[in-house]
Design an enzyme around this catalytic site. Structure first.
Site, short mmCIF file in Angstrom:
data_model
loop_
_atom_site.label_atom_id
_atom_site.label_comp_id
_atom_site.label_asym_id
_atom_site.label_seq_id
_atom_site.Cartn_x
_atom_site.Cartn_y
_atom_site.Cartn_z
N TRP A 62 -22.02 -12.88 -19.73
CA TRP A 62 -23.04 -11.87 -19.95
C TRP A 62 -22.48 -10.52 -20.38
O TRP A 62 -23.23 -9.57 -20.61
CB TRP A 62 -23.87 -11.67 -18.67
CG TRP A 62 -24.62 -12.90 -18.27
CD1 TRP A 62 -24.63 -14.11 -18.91
CD2 TRP A 62 -25.48 -13.04 -17.14
NE1 TRP A 62 -25.44 -15.00 -18.24
CE2 TRP A 62 -25.97 -14.37 -17.15
CE3 TRP A 62 -25.88 -12.19 -16.12
CZ2 TRP A 62 -26.84 -14.85 -16.18
CZ3 TRP A 62 -26.75 -12.66 -15.15
CH2 TRP A 62 -27.22 -13.98 -15.18
N GLU A 79 -16.68 3.76 -24.92
CA GLU A 79 -17.61 3.69 -23.78
C GLU A 79 -17.35 4.87 -22.86
O GLU A 79 -16.33 5.56 -22.98
CB GLU A 79 -17.45 2.37 -23.04
CG GLU A 79 -18.17 1.22 -23.75
CD GLU A 79 -18.18 -0.07 -22.97
OE1 GLU A 79 -17.47 -0.17 -21.94
OE2 GLU A 79 -18.89 -1.00 -23.39
N HIS A 84 -24.79 -0.32 -12.01
CA HIS A 84 -24.99 0.03 -13.41
C HIS A 84 -26.25 0.88 -13.49
O HIS A 84 -27.28 0.50 -12.93
CB HIS A 84 -25.14 -1.23 -14.28
CG HIS A 84 -24.94 -0.94 -15.73
ND1 HIS A 84 -25.86 -0.25 -16.47
CD2 HIS A 84 -23.90 -1.23 -16.56
CE1 HIS A 84 -25.40 -0.13 -17.71
NE2 HIS A 84 -24.22 -0.71 -17.79
N GLU A 102 -12.97 -10.69 -10.62
CA GLU A 102 -13.77 -9.77 -9.81
C GLU A 102 -13.68 -10.04 -8.31
O GLU A 102 -13.87 -9.14 -7.50
CB GLU A 102 -15.23 -9.79 -10.29
CG GLU A 102 -16.01 -8.62 -9.74
CD GLU A 102 -17.37 -8.46 -10.39
OE1 GLU A 102 -17.55 -8.90 -11.56
OE2 GLU A 102 -18.25 -7.89 -9.74
N SER A 120 -12.86 -4.50 -16.40
CA SER A 120 -12.88 -5.67 -15.51
C SER A 120 -12.50 -6.95 -16.24
O SER A 120 -11.76 -7.78 -15.69
CB SER A 120 -14.24 -5.83 -14.84
OG SER A 120 -15.25 -5.49 -15.73
C1 LIG Z 1 -24.39 -8.15 -17.41
C2 LIG Z 1 -22.92 -7.84 -17.26
C3 LIG Z 1 -22.25 -7.18 -18.28
C4 LIG Z 1 -20.88 -6.89 -18.14
N1 LIG Z 1 -20.21 -6.29 -19.18
C5 LIG Z 1 -18.87 -6.10 -19.09
C6 LIG Z 1 -18.12 -5.62 -20.19
O1 LIG Z 1 -18.65 -5.37 -21.26
N2 LIG Z 1 -16.78 -5.44 -20.03
C7 LIG Z 1 -16.14 -5.72 -18.87
O2 LIG Z 1 -14.91 -5.54 -18.77
N3 LIG Z 1 -16.82 -6.21 -17.81
C8 LIG Z 1 -18.16 -6.42 -17.90
N4 LIG Z 1 -18.84 -6.94 -16.83
C9 LIG Z 1 -18.10 -7.36 -15.65
C10 LIG Z 1 -17.34 -8.64 -16.00
O3 LIG Z 1 -18.17 -9.47 -16.78
C11 LIG Z 1 -16.92 -9.40 -14.74
O4 LIG Z 1 -16.26 -8.54 -13.86
C12 LIG Z 1 -15.96 -10.52 -15.13
O5 LIG Z 1 -16.54 -11.33 -16.13
C13 LIG Z 1 -15.62 -11.34 -13.93
O6 LIG Z 1 -14.94 -12.50 -14.37
P1 LIG Z 1 -14.56 -13.59 -13.28
O7 LIG Z 1 -13.87 -14.67 -14.03
O8 LIG Z 1 -13.86 -12.93 -12.17
O9 LIG Z 1 -15.96 -14.07 -12.68
P2 LIG Z 1 -17.23 -14.76 -13.37
O10 LIG Z 1 -17.19 -14.67 -14.85
O11 LIG Z 1 -18.44 -14.24 -12.68
O12 LIG Z 1 -17.03 -16.29 -13.00
C14 LIG Z 1 -17.12 -16.72 -11.66
C15 LIG Z 1 -17.15 -18.23 -11.65
O13 LIG Z 1 -17.06 -18.70 -10.29
C16 LIG Z 1 -18.08 -19.67 -10.04
N5 LIG Z 1 -18.35 -19.65 -8.61
C17 LIG Z 1 -18.78 -18.62 -7.85
N6 LIG Z 1 -18.80 -18.98 -6.55
C18 LIG Z 1 -18.36 -20.25 -6.49
C19 LIG Z 1 -18.14 -21.18 -5.43
N7 LIG Z 1 -18.36 -20.84 -4.16
N8 LIG Z 1 -17.71 -22.42 -5.73
C20 LIG Z 1 -17.47 -22.79 -7.03
N9 LIG Z 1 -17.63 -21.94 -8.07
C21 LIG Z 1 -18.07 -20.69 -7.80
C22 LIG Z 1 -19.23 -19.24 -10.96
O14 LIG Z 1 -20.14 -20.28 -11.18
C23 LIG Z 1 -18.41 -18.85 -12.20
O15 LIG Z 1 -18.05 -20.02 -12.91
C24 LIG Z 1 -20.21 -7.22 -16.96
C25 LIG Z 1 -20.90 -7.88 -15.93
C26 LIG Z 1 -22.24 -8.19 -16.08
C27 LIG Z 1 -22.95 -8.91 -14.98
#
Ligand SMILES: Cc1cc2nc3c(=O)[nH]c(=O)nc-3n(C[C@H](O)[C@H](O)[C@H](O)COP(=O)(O)OP(=O)(O)OC[C@H]3O[C@@H](n4cnc5c(N)ncnc54)[C@H](O)[C@@H]3O)c2cc1C
Length: 534
Positions: free
Chosen positions: A52, A121, A240, A369, A385
């Protein structure tokens, strides 16, 4: 790929990665050809904040920009508690990780001379956000990485299973307890492993108003905390300022880049309310804009994002995702101001990790995150992030690659077979409402104390493991917010509205400490927990 139950319940010397956002997918790819089991609660591509993301990734790749300037901006917004070495390390590794993503097929936008195009930004001193087709960065990143993962034979993908507990022995992980996401009364399954990477994303769904997917409900943080891991800075939650309020859960996001393009924030009489609040007006740091929007809504003047002059007819082309969200709700953002509100968006806190992504538990790493590296301090700089997720995923893979990991001698026993994971709808709704009302944009000691008591009671008594895990993370956030008697970065308390210099340090806590806070508060006012949660 397999979702076969018999394949799941086994001892493995695979590295087990939980979560398939940027951190999990990238870590799995970087570990290839080493065998990896990648577990995701939702089908790949769904349930991840990564998909997203609209802005992009911060990286000092433009001429005249530097990693030092990027680190300085990161430190400047972090409320005085950013780990400066970590921030500089992130900024320095950005270019190499962007090149990796290009190799995996992410089509970052280029300028006419073929260089990476960079946008600006809030609170960045230079144009340094690499992006894809305007606001499509997240979708493009996740699509490219999923394709690469599907083509990598060493990665075993298990979709539709939720990790609900970590199994440990002598302060080191031995396995993971999982449950089928769509069968909450099924018996839990055990996968035994001595190398587990948590990449489960954030906690936004603990709040009633959030931009995060449902899967971002703090489960990874909860299971690590319940296994005894140290948790860092849980009180720091970024809101946000401009989630679009059209009755959707989660709320669609109006990216900051819109304000970067000149869109303004107005009240219901058309007055720009950020002008008197900060010299940078709409481009002030996120926490300040979020409090501005919050105050206008609390004063019943409403808050609207107005892009009529700045973008007008160019809106659809420049911001297709936001445009589509507005149109779906019957609003034309080229012609009308869009109602907005602050929404839980990003968690600066998380499982405490060192520079290699190692947690305080043996064999457990955390990236993205769900972790807290110290890079963001009390407030995250926009688009840092995704950068942190990709940099730490690579570091974790490198750290694991240097280690021999033997399969555990036996399959560990399940922790909590008696519980089911059926989510009681009313209790979940209540928990999220308490988080938004009392642990949100504006906080105070008394309301936080009530929230701590309520979450401690839920954490003790919930029959559903899913609810109990949510309550665990909520308790950690509320207890640390209650304990930090000052305002700093995204943590704002009306009863302590300024920074206390003596508190200019990160929080390092555990679930045991959060329970102690709750026990003290219970002695002071034993009955209010029931009143709040009832
Ligand atoms: C709308 C939106 C816009 C954003 N825009 C930006 C941006 O432009 N630039 C930027 O740097 N950051 C942005 N962010 C923040 C950034 O997207 C996130 O911090 C980053 O994508 C996190 O990546 P991740 O891999 O840690 O987690 P995620 O991408 O959230 O992935 C987590 C994964 O873990 C899985 N999961 C969760 N709990 C469990 C469980 N108990 N068991 C098994 N699987 C599980 C989920 O299904 C998913 O597959 C945005 C966030 C949002 C919500």
């Amino acid at each position: 790929m397999t979702n076969n139950i018999h394949d799941l319940t086994r001892k493995t010397d695979d590295v087990v990665i939980v979560g398939a956002g940027l951190a999990g997918l990238f870590c799995a790819l970087k570990l290839a050809p080493r065998p990896v089991t990648l577990i995701s609660a939702a089908p790949l591509g769904e349930g991840a904040s990564t998909a997203w993301a609209q802005g992009g990734i911060a990286a000092a790749v433009a001429e005249g920009d530097s990693a030092e300037a990027h680190a300085a901006d990161t430190i400047a917004v972090g409320g005085g508690i950013v780990d400066e070495a970590i921030a500089l390390g992130l900024a320095c590794e950005a270019r190499a990780r962007i090149e990796d993503l290009l190799r995996y097929g992410v089509p970052f936008d280029r300028d006419l001379e073929g260089r990476l195009a960079v946008g600006r930004e809030a609170a960045h001193s230079a144009k340094r956000i690499v992006h894809v087709r305007g606001d499509m960065a997240g979708q493009a990143i996740i699509a490219a990485l999923i394709e690469a993962v599907r083509k990598t034979p060493s990665i075993r993908v298990i979709e539709g299973f939720v990790a609900e507990a970590l199994l440990t022995e002598d302060n080191a992980v031995t396995g993971l307890q999982l449950r089928k996401a769509d069968d909450p009364t099924a018996r839990p399954l055990i996968i035994a492993s001595r190398a587990i990477v948590l990449a489960t994303g954030g906690i936004g769904h603990l709040y009633a108003v959030t931009t995060n997917p449902r899967e971002a409900s703090g489960l990874g943080l909860a299971i690590a905390a319940r296994a005894g891991a140290v948790i860092a800075d849980p009180e720091f939650v970024q809101f946000h300022p401009t989630a679009i309020m059209v009755g959707r859960d989660p709320a669609p996001l109006a990216t900051e880049a819109l304000r970067g393009e000149g869109a303004t924030l107005i009240d219901d009489r058309g007055k720009r309310f950020m002008l008197p609040r900060h010299p940078l007006a709409e481009l002030a740091p996120r926490d300040i804009v979020a409090r501005g929007v919050f105050a206008e809504i609390a004063a019943r003047r409403g808050a609207y994002l107005d892009a009529r002059k700045a973008l007008g007819a160019r809106f659809a082309e420049k911001f297709p995702t936001v445009h589509a969200s507005c149109l779906a709700a019957g609003l034309d953002p080229a012609k009308q101001p869009v109602p907005v509100a602050p929404a839980a968006h990003y968690h600066m806190g998380g499982i405490a990790v060192d520079a290699r992504g190692r947690t305080s538990l043996g064999g457990l790493w955390a990236g993205g995150e769900v972790s807290s590296t110290g890079a963001h301090g009390a407030n995250r700089l926009a688009s840092n992030s995704l950068l942190e997720a990709v940099v730490y995923a690579a570091r974790i893979a490198e750290d694991i690659a240097g280690q021999e990991i033997a399969a555990p001698a036996r399959l560990p026993a399940a922790l909590v077979v008696l519980c089911n994971s059926v989510m009681p709808v009313h209790a979940e709704k209540k928990l999220r409402a308490i988080m938004s009302a009392h642990v949100g944009v504006v906080r105070d000691g008394e309301a936080l104390a009530g929230a701590v008591r309520a979450f401690a009671a839920l954490e003790r008594e919930a029959g559903s493991i899913a609810l109990r895990n949510m309550a665990t993370t909520a308790l950690l956030v509320a207890a640390s917010a209650w304990s930090r008697r000052e305002s700093r970065g995204a943590h704002y308390r009306t009863d302590h509205p300024v920074e206390a210099p003596a508190l200019a340090h990160r929080t390092m806590t555990t679930l045991a400490k959060a329970r102690e806070v709750a026990a003290v508060l219970d002695i002071l006012a034993p009955r209010s927990a029931q009143a709040m949660i009832a």
